[in-house]
Design a protein around this motif. Structure first.
Motif, PDB file in Angstrom:
ATOM      1  N   ILE A 192       0.665  -1.376   0.309  1.00 46.89           N
ATOM      2  CA  ILE A 192       0.300   0.412  -0.648  1.00 46.89           C
ATOM      3  C   ILE A 192       1.286   1.575  -0.091  1.00 46.89           C
ATOM      4  N   THR A 193       0.722   2.059  -1.177  1.00 48.70           N
ATOM      5  CA  THR A 193       1.417   3.401  -1.390  1.00 48.70           C
ATOM      6  C   THR A 193       0.108   4.273   0.564  1.00 48.70           C
ATOM      7  N   ILE A 194       1.716   4.803   0.796  1.00 48.61           N
ATOM      8  CA  ILE A 194       0.958   5.408   2.525  1.00 48.61           C
ATOM      9  C   ILE A 194       1.628   6.915   2.040  1.00 48.61           C
ATOM     10  N   LEU A 195       0.575   7.943   2.005  1.00 49.08           N
ATOM     11  CA  LEU A 195       1.313   9.658   2.099  1.00 49.08           C
ATOM     12  C   LEU A 195       0.311   9.897   3.834  1.00 49.08           C
ATOM     13  N   LEU A 196       1.770  10.032   4.325  1.00 47.95           N
ATOM     14  CA  LEU A 196       1.226  11.001   5.678  1.00 47.95           C
ATOM     15  C   LEU A 196       1.672  12.576   6.013  1.00 47.95           C
ATOM     16  N   ILE A 197       1.280  13.001   6.500  1.00 50.57           N
ATOM     17  CA  ILE A 197       1.397  14.808   7.404  1.00 50.57           C
ATOM     18  C   ILE A 197       1.813  14.157   8.885  1.00 50.57           C
ATOM     19  N   THR A 198       2.815  15.192   9.223  1.00 48.24           N
ATOM     20  CA  THR A 198       3.224  15.107  10.303  1.00 48.24           C
ATOM     21  C   THR A 198       4.026  16.056  10.967  1.00 48.24           C
ATOM     22  N   HIS A 199       4.225  16.461  12.101  1.00 48.10           N
ATOM     23  CA  HIS A 199       5.108  18.401  12.723  1.00 48.10           C
ATOM     24  C   HIS A 199       6.251  16.909  13.500  1.00 48.10           C
ATOM     25  N   GLU A 200       6.572  15.843  12.831  1.00 46.17           N
ATOM     26  CA  GLU A 200       7.207  15.436  13.937  1.00 46.17           C
ATOM     27  C   GLU A 200       8.416  14.451  13.105  1.00 46.17           C
ATOM     28  N   MET A 201       9.742  15.095  12.433  1.00 44.68           N
ATOM     29  CA  MET A 201      10.748  14.996  12.255  1.00 44.68           C
ATOM     30  C   MET A 201      11.135  13.135  12.602  1.00 44.68           C
ATOM     31  N   ASN A 202      11.301  13.067  13.991  1.00 46.62           N
ATOM     32  CA  ASN A 202      11.410  11.313  13.809  1.00 46.62           C
ATOM     33  C   ASN A 202      10.651  10.131  12.948  1.00 46.62           C
ATOM     34  N   VAL A 203       9.331  10.621  12.660  1.00 47.35           N
ATOM     35  CA  VAL A 203       8.258  10.027  11.914  1.00 47.35           C
ATOM     36  C   VAL A 203       9.153  10.206  10.070  1.00 47.35           C
ATOM     37  N   ILE A 204       9.743  11.014  10.075  1.00 47.35           N
ATOM     38  CA  ILE A 204      10.093  11.732   9.104  1.00 47.35           C
ATOM     39  C   ILE A 204      10.817  10.560   8.611  1.00 47.35           C
ATOM     40  N   GLN A 205      11.764  10.458   9.287  1.00 48.04           N
ATOM     41  CA  GLN A 205      13.003   9.851   9.187  1.00 48.04           C
ATOM     42  C   GLN A 205      12.924   8.184   9.483  1.00 48.04           C
ATOM     43  N   ARG A 206      12.432   8.323  10.218  1.00 45.88           N
ATOM     44  CA  ARG A 206      12.036   6.272  11.117  1.00 45.88           C
ATOM     45  C   ARG A 206      11.460   5.953   9.148  1.00 45.88           C
ATOM     46  N   ILE A 207      10.635   6.293   8.519  1.00 43.30           N
ATOM     47  CA  ILE A 207      10.300   5.173   7.481  1.00 43.30           C
ATOM     48  C   ILE A 207       9.411   6.010   6.038  1.00 43.30           C
ATOM     49  N   CYS A 208      10.085   7.356   6.105  1.00 46.42           N
ATOM     50  CA  CYS A 208       9.604   7.769   4.583  1.00 46.42           C
ATOM     51  C   CYS A 208      10.911   8.080   3.692  1.00 46.42           C
ATOM     52  N   ASP A 209       9.906   7.683   2.713  1.00 46.53           N
ATOM     53  CA  ASP A 209      10.786   7.114   1.488  1.00 46.53           C
ATOM     54  C   ASP A 209      11.330   9.028   0.798  1.00 46.53           C
ATOM     55  N   ARG A 210      10.366   9.498   0.999  1.00 46.42           N
ATOM     56  CA  ARG A 210      10.984  10.661   0.415  1.00 46.42           C
ATOM     57  C   ARG A 210       9.793  11.941   1.216  1.00 46.42           C
ATOM     58  N   VAL A 211       9.412  12.732   1.086  1.00 42.52           N
ATOM     59  CA  VAL A 211       9.556  14.010   2.135  1.00 42.52           C
ATOM     60  C   VAL A 211       9.768  15.259   1.419  1.00 42.52           C
ATOM     61  N   ALA A 212       8.300  15.957   1.883  1.00 38.79           N
ATOM     62  CA  ALA A 212       8.026  17.522   1.616  1.00 38.79           C
ATOM     63  C   ALA A 212       8.270  18.375   2.805  1.00 38.79           C
TER      64      ALA A 212
END
Length: 345
Positions: A192-212
């Motif tokens: 499943i393709t996942i698009l997530l929004i967050t204000h926590e950088m630890n979430v981005i660093q932990r699971i994201c392939d790319r980020v805006a």
């Protein structure tokens, strides 16, 4: 999988118009986890709600699997939304319904047969790890368990796209980690393709392939997570990255150290702590590096580390050493005197 082109959205309030989104364009590839990060008011919640048209953009197109949702009839849009699951920060569970019923009810309302409802509910309760909670009510569950129910409910429609609206921001660190592990499992095993929004950088660093990175309704920086950690360009992105680390060098110390050399931040990927590179530099050049601070954090598929180092020696030798480190794929940035909180930038 998801193509947003020229998305703009304005809300009218008592104090005038609020431009929540300004000509935003994003492309999310099939099978990846794409993160959107920003501080409060950046427009990220409005953006993710535009993907399934819970908020209809004023201008621009929203394409999922090549279909522009903004041009669909109400009936066709409802059908398209069944392929887009969504999980929320607030869980949105029915308090008077059991775990089983919270997942089953949307399927029943969508017209699934009793047998198919039962099969899907059991399947996804197991996937999210709540096998023994079929008959529990939300009041009997922890925050993490409630979010797992919400995830199972979204997965029960077997979507190809999953939207996550600040799904971990109300959870404690350990529970957040468990939910992130679950999202990684869903992405990997179910595709499943996942698009997530967050204000926590630890979430981005932990699971994201790319980020805006968003600010004031606009995308100010975008790219691979690794690249943004290695070389953030915008001040807001640098702020997010620096918040993961705790390097604090007093201004008076920086001023004194810079008199006999230069204080720099070394950023690197991989298992190495950076010390072998420094040892090599010491042998090749007439400088004396002294590690002032250091830390390592883990990205989705790599390790990212930073060292704050005082390089003592002749400026020409320091310059040669820095050039050597950069050629060895180490990102080097000078440490500046802090105006506000004495944190390394």
């Amino acid at each position: 999988m998801i193509e947003l082109a020229g998305i703009s959205k304005t809300f009218k309030g008592k104090q005038g118009s609020i431009h929540a989104l300004k000509n935003v364009s994003l492309s999310v590839k099939k099978g990846e986890i794409y993160g959107v990060i920003g501080y409060s008011g950046a427009g990220k919640s409005t953006l993710i709600r535009c993907v399934n048209l819970l908020e209809k953009p004023d201008t621009g197109s929203v394409k999922v699997k090549g279909i522009d949702l903004t041009k669909l009839s109400t009936k066709k849009l409802r059908e398209a939304r069944s392929n887009i699951g969504m999980i929320f920060q607030g869980f949105n569970l029915l308090k008077t319904a059991t775990v089983y019923e919270n997942i089953a009810l949307p399927l029943k309302l969508a017209g699934f047969s009793k047998k198919e409802v039962e099969e899907r509910v059991k399947k996804y309760i197991k996937i999210v790890g709540l096998d023994e909670k079929h008959h529990a009510y939300p009041a009997e569950l922890s925050g993490g368990q409630k979010q797992r129910v919400a995830i199972a409910r979204a997965l029960a429609f077997e979507p190809e796209v999953l939207l996550s609206d600040e799904a971990t921001s109300a959870l404690d660190p350990d529970t957040t980690e468990a939910i992130l592990e679950l999202l990684l499992k869903i992405n990997k095993e179910l595709g499943i393709t996942i698009l997530l929004i967050t204000h926590e950088m630890n979430v981005i660093q932990r699971i994201c392939d790319r980020v805006a990175v968003m600010e004031k309704g606009e995308v100010i920086e975008e790219g691979k997570t690794k690249d943004l950690f290695t070389s953030p360009q915008h001040p807001t992105t640098k702020r997010f990255v620096s918040n993961l680390f705790t390097h604090k060098i007093p201004n008076d110390m920086l001023e004194k150290l810079n008199e006999s050399g230069q204080v720099v931040t070394l950023s690197f990927f991989g298992e190495s702590s950076g010390e072998p590179a420094l040892a090599t530099v010491t042998k090749k050049f007439d400088i004396y590096p002294n590690i002032l601070s250091g830390s390592i954090t883990h990205l989705k598929e790599d390790t990212f580390g930073q060292l704050v180092v005082h390089m003592k020696g002749d400026p020409a030798e320091i310059h040669k050493a820095i050039r050597y480190l950069e050629q060895d794929q180490v990102h080097v940035e000078g440490v500046k005197i802090s105006d506000e909180n004495k944190r390394v930038s």
